[in-house]
Scaffold this motif. Sequence first.
Motif, PDB file in Angstrom:
ATOM      1  N   ASP A  15      54.436 -52.466 -40.953  1.00 15.99           N
ATOM      2  CA  ASP A  15      54.997 -53.337 -41.746  1.00 15.99           C
ATOM      3  C   ASP A  15      55.830 -53.598 -43.245  1.00 15.99           C
ATOM      4  O   ASP A  15      57.055 -53.402 -43.263  1.00 15.99           O
ATOM      5  CB  ASP A  15      53.890 -54.444 -41.878  1.00 15.99           C
ATOM      6  N   ALA A  16      55.586 -52.320 -44.322  1.00 14.94           N
ATOM      7  CA  ALA A  16      55.857 -51.826 -45.040  1.00 14.94           C
ATOM      8  C   ALA A  16      57.421 -50.914 -45.161  1.00 14.94           C
ATOM      9  O   ALA A  16      58.276 -51.333 -44.938  1.00 14.94           O
ATOM     10  CB  ALA A  16      54.937 -51.379 -46.244  1.00 14.94           C
ATOM     11  N   LEU A  17      56.952 -50.472 -43.948  1.00 15.90           N
ATOM     12  CA  LEU A  17      58.037 -49.276 -43.391  1.00 15.90           C
ATOM     13  C   LEU A  17      59.122 -50.455 -42.736  1.00 15.90           C
ATOM     14  O   LEU A  17      60.453 -50.303 -43.696  1.00 15.90           O
ATOM     15  CB  LEU A  17      58.371 -48.047 -42.439  1.00 15.90           C
ATOM     16  N   ARG A  18      58.922 -51.207 -42.425  1.00 15.43           N
ATOM     17  CA  ARG A  18      59.929 -52.642 -41.497  1.00 15.43           C
ATOM     18  C   ARG A  18      60.346 -53.621 -42.521  1.00 15.43           C
ATOM     19  O   ARG A  18      61.846 -53.517 -42.640  1.00 15.43           O
ATOM     20  CB  ARG A  18      59.219 -53.206 -40.015  1.00 15.43           C
ATOM     21  N   PHE A  19      59.483 -53.148 -43.461  1.00 19.34           N
ATOM     22  CA  PHE A  19      60.135 -54.762 -45.004  1.00 19.34           C
ATOM     23  C   PHE A  19      61.084 -54.035 -45.583  1.00 19.34           C
ATOM     24  O   PHE A  19      61.805 -54.710 -45.862  1.00 19.34           O
ATOM     25  CB  PHE A  19      58.849 -55.685 -44.816  1.00 19.34           C
ATOM     26  N   ARG A  20      60.757 -52.647 -46.112  1.00 20.35           N
ATOM     27  CA  ARG A  20      61.599 -52.245 -46.674  1.00 20.35           C
ATOM     28  C   ARG A  20      61.784 -51.372 -46.519  1.00 20.35           C
ATOM     29  O   ARG A  20      62.883 -51.043 -46.848  1.00 20.35           O
ATOM     30  CB  ARG A  20      60.577 -51.116 -48.489  1.00 20.35           C
ATOM     31  N   GLY A  21      61.898 -50.615 -45.412  1.00 19.63           N
ATOM     32  CA  GLY A  21      63.362 -49.109 -45.584  1.00 19.63           C
ATOM     33  C   GLY A  21      63.000 -48.103 -45.143  1.00 19.63           C
ATOM     34  O   GLY A  21      63.075 -47.377 -45.010  1.00 19.63           O
ATOM     35  N   ILE A  22      62.075 -48.338 -46.599  1.00 19.57           N
ATOM     36  CA  ILE A  22      62.095 -46.536 -47.337  1.00 19.57           C
ATOM     37  C   ILE A  22      60.480 -46.703 -47.916  1.00 19.57           C
ATOM     38  O   ILE A  22      60.052 -48.373 -48.789  1.00 19.57           O
ATOM     39  CB  ILE A  22      62.911 -46.892 -48.337  1.00 19.57           C
ATOM     40  N   ILE A  23      59.401 -45.930 -47.099  1.00 22.29           N
ATOM     41  CA  ILE A  23      58.316 -45.981 -48.177  1.00 22.29           C
ATOM     42  C   ILE A  23      58.019 -44.450 -48.201  1.00 22.29           C
ATOM     43  O   ILE A  23      58.855 -43.671 -47.273  1.00 22.29           O
ATOM     44  CB  ILE A  23      57.486 -46.325 -47.393  1.00 22.29           C
ATOM     45  N   PRO A  24      56.844 -43.752 -48.721  1.00 26.75           N
ATOM     46  CA  PRO A  24      56.654 -42.471 -49.309  1.00 26.75           C
ATOM     47  C   PRO A  24      56.531 -42.230 -47.290  1.00 26.75           C
ATOM     48  O   PRO A  24      55.534 -42.819 -46.969  1.00 26.75           O
ATOM     49  CB  PRO A  24      55.434 -42.509 -49.826  1.00 26.75           C
ATOM     50  N   ASN A  25      56.891 -40.797 -47.208  1.00 25.75           N
ATOM     51  CA  ASN A  25      56.663 -40.218 -45.471  1.00 25.75           C
ATOM     52  C   ASN A  25      57.251 -40.924 -44.685  1.00 25.75           C
ATOM     53  O   ASN A  25      56.763 -41.173 -43.746  1.00 25.75           O
ATOM     54  CB  ASN A  25      54.664 -40.145 -45.727  1.00 25.75           C
ATOM     55  N   GLY A  26      58.243 -42.176 -45.168  1.00 23.22           N
ATOM     56  CA  GLY A  26      58.293 -42.909 -43.719  1.00 23.22           C
ATOM     57  C   GLY A  26      60.020 -43.009 -43.357  1.00 23.22           C
ATOM     58  O   GLY A  26      60.776 -43.214 -44.595  1.00 23.22           O
ATOM     59  N   LYS A  27      60.288 -43.248 -42.634  1.00 20.73           N
ATOM     60  CA  LYS A  27      61.706 -43.261 -42.461  1.00 20.73           C
ATOM     61  C   LYS A  27      62.327 -44.343 -41.588  1.00 20.73           C
ATOM     62  O   LYS A  27      61.499 -44.168 -40.502  1.00 20.73           O
ATOM     63  CB  LYS A  27      62.636 -42.041 -42.094  1.00 20.73           C
ATOM     64  N   ILE A  28      63.553 -44.843 -41.282  1.00 24.71           N
ATOM     65  CA  ILE A  28      63.570 -45.537 -39.760  1.00 24.71           C
ATOM     66  C   ILE A  28      65.315 -44.340 -39.335  1.00 24.71           C
ATOM     67  O   ILE A  28      66.015 -43.881 -40.182  1.00 24.71           O
ATOM     68  CB  ILE A  28      65.267 -46.495 -40.247  1.00 24.71           C
ATOM     69  N   VAL A  29      65.592 -44.833 -38.185  1.00 22.07           N
ATOM     70  CA  VAL A  29      66.203 -44.099 -37.168  1.00 22.07           C
ATOM     71  C   VAL A  29      67.179 -44.787 -36.545  1.00 22.07           C
ATOM     72  O   VAL A  29      66.017 -45.782 -35.900  1.00 22.07           O
ATOM     73  CB  VAL A  29      66.507 -42.114 -36.829  1.00 22.07           C
ATOM     74  N   LEU A  30      68.356 -44.678 -36.152  1.00 16.78           N
ATOM     75  CA  LEU A  30      69.047 -45.160 -34.695  1.00 16.78           C
ATOM     76  C   LEU A  30      69.638 -44.139 -34.333  1.00 16.78           C
ATOM     77  O   LEU A  30      69.689 -43.263 -34.133  1.00 16.78           O
ATOM     78  CB  LEU A  30      70.201 -45.903 -36.003  1.00 16.78           C
ATOM     79  N   THR A  31      68.319 -44.359 -32.791  1.00 19.23           N
ATOM     80  CA  THR A  31      69.278 -43.977 -31.587  1.00 19.23           C
ATOM     81  C   THR A  31      69.589 -44.827 -30.340  1.00 19.23           C
ATOM     82  O   THR A  31      70.156 -45.874 -30.704  1.00 19.23           O
ATOM     83  CB  THR A  31      67.344 -42.979 -31.326  1.00 19.23           C
ATOM     84  N   GLY A  32      70.223 -43.307 -29.980  1.00 22.28           N
ATOM     85  CA  GLY A  32      70.917 -44.116 -28.822  1.00 22.28           C
ATOM     86  C   GLY A  32      72.118 -44.266 -28.998  1.00 22.28           C
ATOM     87  O   GLY A  32      72.820 -43.828 -29.776  1.00 22.28           O
ATOM     88  N   ASP A  33      72.939 -45.673 -28.255  1.00 20.58           N
ATOM     89  CA  ASP A  33      73.954 -45.849 -28.766  1.00 20.58           C
ATOM     90  C   ASP A  33      73.830 -46.315 -29.526  1.00 20.58           C
ATOM     91  O   ASP A  33      75.440 -46.803 -30.659  1.00 20.58           O
ATOM     92  CB  ASP A  33      73.775 -47.356 -26.656  1.00 20.58           C
ATOM     93  N   LEU A  34      73.489 -47.193 -30.429  1.00 20.82           N
ATOM     94  CA  LEU A  34      73.032 -47.401 -31.871  1.00 20.82           C
ATOM     95  C   LEU A  34      73.675 -46.689 -32.397  1.00 20.82           C
ATOM     96  O   LEU A  34      74.135 -47.367 -33.703  1.00 20.82           O
ATOM     97  CB  LEU A  34      71.705 -48.991 -31.640  1.00 20.82           C
TER      98      LEU A  34
END
Length: 115
Positions: A15-34
């Motif tokens: 949830d912290a990664l999803r809410f904040r977008g950045i946390i220690p040792n966390g990342k969000i990537v866009l994949t596929g057509d997106l």
Amino acid sequence: MTEEEKKARIAALNDALRFRGIIPNGKIVLTGDLAYETDDAEKMTKIIKALRSFNDFNEDNDPHGEHDCAKFTVDGEEFMFKVDYYALDEEALSEHPEDPNVTIRVMSVFYSRDY
């Protein structure tokens, strides 16, 4: 730590990664057509807002209680997010996803059709 405590800790980290977008040792990537649509700032903003505000976890989409995968809709298009847990070398899965000191969380966001 009990199994229930581990699940709750994993869910809180996800949830912290999803809410904040950045946390220690966390990342969000866009994949596929997106991943090829990042030049549409308005669309990306709507997707990120929907991702951050998603909270409809239930037995069907979150059977393990970890908040690690779900579908959401933006302007009639279906998207998904999925969190994977890797060891710090990112070459193997983490044996302890509840411990952010030994786990890298990677949240992939993509069109549901790409799953």
